[in-house]
Design a protein around this motif. Structure first.
Motif, PDB file in Angstrom:
ATOM      1  N   PRO A  24       0.806  -1.220   0.000  1.00 53.21           N
ATOM      2  CA  PRO A  24       0.000   0.000   0.000  1.00 53.21           C
ATOM      3  C   PRO A  24       0.841   1.272   0.000  1.00 53.21           C
ATOM      4  CG  PRO A  24      -0.172  -1.154   2.108  1.00 53.21           C
ATOM      5  CD  PRO A  24       0.525  -2.078   1.164  1.00 53.21           C
ATOM      6  N   ASP A  25       2.076   1.198   0.473  1.00 54.38           N
ATOM      7  CA  ASP A  25       2.948   2.373   0.465  1.00 54.38           C
ATOM      8  C   ASP A  25       3.338   2.797  -0.941  1.00 54.38           C
ATOM      9  OD1 ASP A  25       2.877   2.595   3.186  1.00 54.38           O
ATOM     10  OD2 ASP A  25       4.824   1.623   3.528  1.00 54.38           O
ATOM     11  N   LEU A  26       3.129   1.931  -1.934  1.00 56.24           N
ATOM     12  CA  LEU A  26       3.472   2.250  -3.306  1.00 56.24           C
ATOM     13  C   LEU A  26       2.311   2.863  -4.083  1.00 56.24           C
ATOM     14  CD1 LEU A  26       5.698  -0.818  -4.303  1.00 56.24           C
ATOM     15  CD2 LEU A  26       6.419   1.468  -3.606  1.00 56.24           C
ATOM     16  N   LEU A  27       1.169   3.063  -3.442  1.00 55.53           N
ATOM     17  CA  LEU A  27       0.058   3.767  -4.081  1.00 55.53           C
ATOM     18  C   LEU A  27       0.433   5.220  -4.338  1.00 55.53           C
ATOM     19  CD1 LEU A  27      -3.024   2.583  -1.977  1.00 55.53           C
ATOM     20  CD2 LEU A  27      -2.699   2.184  -4.415  1.00 55.53           C
ATOM     21  N   GLN A  50      -5.433  -4.020   2.776  1.00 53.05           N
ATOM     22  CA  GLN A  50      -4.887  -2.751   3.270  1.00 53.05           C
ATOM     23  C   GLN A  50      -5.163  -1.611   2.301  1.00 53.05           C
ATOM     24  OE1 GLN A  50      -3.349  -5.655   3.182  1.00 53.05           O
ATOM     25  NE2 GLN A  50      -1.896  -5.935   4.886  1.00 53.05           N
ATOM     26  N   ILE A  51      -5.202  -1.914   1.018  1.00 54.84           N
ATOM     27  CA  ILE A  51      -5.503  -0.890   0.014  1.00 54.84           C
ATOM     28  C   ILE A  51      -7.000  -0.595  -0.019  1.00 54.84           C
ATOM     29  CG2 ILE A  51      -5.533  -0.442  -2.480  1.00 54.84           C
ATOM     30  CD1 ILE A  51      -2.792  -1.854  -2.600  1.00 54.84           C
ATOM     31  N   ILE A 126       2.069   1.562 -10.118  1.00 59.07           N
ATOM     32  CA  ILE A 126       3.377   0.950 -10.378  1.00 59.07           C
ATOM     33  C   ILE A 126       3.153  -0.496 -10.804  1.00 59.07           C
ATOM     34  CG2 ILE A 126       5.559   0.209  -9.350  1.00 59.07           C
ATOM     35  CD1 ILE A 126       5.417   2.641  -7.534  1.00 59.07           C
ATOM     36  N   THR A 127       3.639  -0.834 -11.980  1.00 60.80           N
ATOM     37  CA  THR A 127       3.444  -2.183 -12.485  1.00 60.80           C
ATOM     38  C   THR A 127       4.398  -3.170 -11.810  1.00 60.80           C
ATOM     39  OG1 THR A 127       3.322  -3.527 -14.495  1.00 60.80           O
ATOM     40  CG2 THR A 127       5.039  -1.834 -14.426  1.00 60.80           C
ATOM     41  N   LEU A 213       5.284  -7.530  -1.649  1.00 57.57           N
ATOM     42  CA  LEU A 213       4.507  -7.970  -0.494  1.00 57.57           C
ATOM     43  C   LEU A 213       5.408  -8.636   0.552  1.00 57.57           C
ATOM     44  CD1 LEU A 213       1.425  -9.344  -2.408  1.00 57.57           C
ATOM     45  CD2 LEU A 213       1.511  -7.285  -0.990  1.00 57.57           C
ATOM     46  N   PRO A 214       4.958  -8.723   1.792  1.00 53.34           N
ATOM     47  CA  PRO A 214       5.809  -9.295   2.846  1.00 53.34           C
ATOM     48  C   PRO A 214       6.278 -10.718   2.554  1.00 53.34           C
ATOM     49  CG  PRO A 214       3.939  -8.142   3.822  1.00 53.34           C
ATOM     50  CD  PRO A 214       3.698  -8.179   2.340  1.00 53.34           C
ATOM     51  N   ASP A 215       5.479 -11.481   1.811  1.00 52.97           N
ATOM     52  CA  ASP A 215       5.855 -12.858   1.501  1.00 52.97           C
ATOM     53  C   ASP A 215       6.504 -12.993   0.123  1.00 52.97           C
ATOM     54  OD1 ASP A 215       3.527 -12.230   0.187  1.00 52.97           O
ATOM     55  OD2 ASP A 215       2.547 -14.165   0.539  1.00 52.97           O
ATOM     56  N   GLN A 216       7.049 -11.896  -0.395  1.00 56.40           N
ATOM     57  CA  GLN A 216       7.763 -11.965  -1.677  1.00 56.40           C
ATOM     58  C   GLN A 216       8.900 -12.971  -1.587  1.00 56.40           C
ATOM     59  OE1 GLN A 216       9.180  -8.291  -3.625  1.00 56.40           O
ATOM     60  NE2 GLN A 216      11.171  -9.264  -3.859  1.00 56.40           N
ATOM     61  N   ARG A 217       9.082 -13.694  -2.686  1.00 55.83           N
ATOM     62  CA  ARG A 217      10.243 -14.589  -2.787  1.00 55.83           C
ATOM     63  C   ARG A 217      10.738 -14.552  -4.213  1.00 55.83           C
ATOM     64  NH1 ARG A 217       7.942 -20.043  -4.111  1.00 55.83           N
ATOM     65  NH2 ARG A 217       9.848 -20.954  -3.246  1.00 55.83           N
TER      66      ARG A 217
END
Length: 263
Positions: A24-27, A50-51, A126-127, A213-217
């Motif tokens: 959401p910080d990237l909105l 969250q968005i 942001i894509t 996202l927090p679970d990015q890998r």
């Protein structure tokens, strides 16, 4: 000038809003303002809670899941909902993951809404293809490694052959381009096979799942090992595949102290 009124002319409006890759910080500020002002939100499956929380408590939120490989709300039904709500005077926000105009079917929706006489606006997001590599500390373009970037979908519509991967491989090699492939995990074996006709097997590749996202890998591999690495690490959608020499900078980025990395 056409002065004839149309009884079906909309009194409301529709805004296609890019929710970005998930964080959401990237909105953008414009996106937040549009979400807050909406009376009706049609929300894609990849948009986080969250968005959606930026919406007014009085807004009507309708989830219209659109996720690759899963059962989705028919596009025609979504377009019908937007037109109906706008004609009822609602301020409609169509909230999409990433950017509406990069593989988000925003072009189709704008055409449909305009044909129906509905006022429509677009707010960029942001894509995920950009967010994915930025999260790893490398660029999509670099004066020494990549003179340009190509965004391409690995998912073709029914009855279509999709991208010409052999031509893309040759062009990427000759013009020093980075390839950013959306929705390509399920077809990775075929994409790999076709790209190897024009690109070396040693070409660096990154696969980023759930970017930002927090679970990015993510995994870093080579084009020759791409499908095997995806299977071994069980990478799944939503993921972005990035092919090109810029990926070789990930190892260097990992060696940079944390205080100097991209936030």
């Amino acid at each position: 000038m056409n002065t004839h009124s149309n009884p079906l002319d909309a009194t409301g409006k529709v805004t296609l809003v890019g929710a970005g890759p998930g964080d959401p910080d990237l909105l953008t500020l414009k996106a937040v303002k549009a979400i807050e002002a909406a009376t009706v939100l049609l929300v894609d499956d990849l948009v986080s809670d969250q968005i959606v929380a930026f919406a007014s408590p009085t807004a009507r939120v309708v989830h219209v899941g659109k996720r690759g490989g899963c059962k989705s709300t028919p596009q025609a039904f979504i377009e019908k909902l937007m037109v109906m709500a706008a004609r009822e005077g609602e301020n409609v926000v169509r909230l999409k993951g990433g950017d509406p105009f990069i593989f988000g079917r925003g072009g189709e929706e704008v055409e449909h809404l305009r044909a129906a006489g509905v006022e429509v606006h677009v707010v960029n997001g942001i894509t995920s293809g950009l967010a994915a590599v930025t999260s790893l500390g490398v660029p999509l373009t670099h004066r020494e490694h990549a003179h340009g970037v190509v965004f391409v979908t690995g998912h073709s519509r029914p009855g279509s052959e999709g991208a010409d991967w052999r031509s893309l491989a040759a062009t990427a090699r000759d013009a020093k381009l980075t390839l950013v492939i959306y929705m390509g995990v399920s077809g990775a074996a075929r994409i790999q096979r076709e790209l190897l006709t024009g690109l070396p097997a040693a070409t660096p590749v990154a696969v980023v799942q759930r970017a930002s996202l927090p679970d990015q890998r993510h995994i870093v591999t080579t084009l020759g090992e791409l499908s095997a690495a995806i299977a071994r690490e069980q990478m799944a959608s939503p993921s972005v595949i990035v092919v090109g020499d810029v990926v070789s900078g990930i190892a260097a980025a990992d060696a940079v102290p944390a205080q100097f990395r991209v936030a």
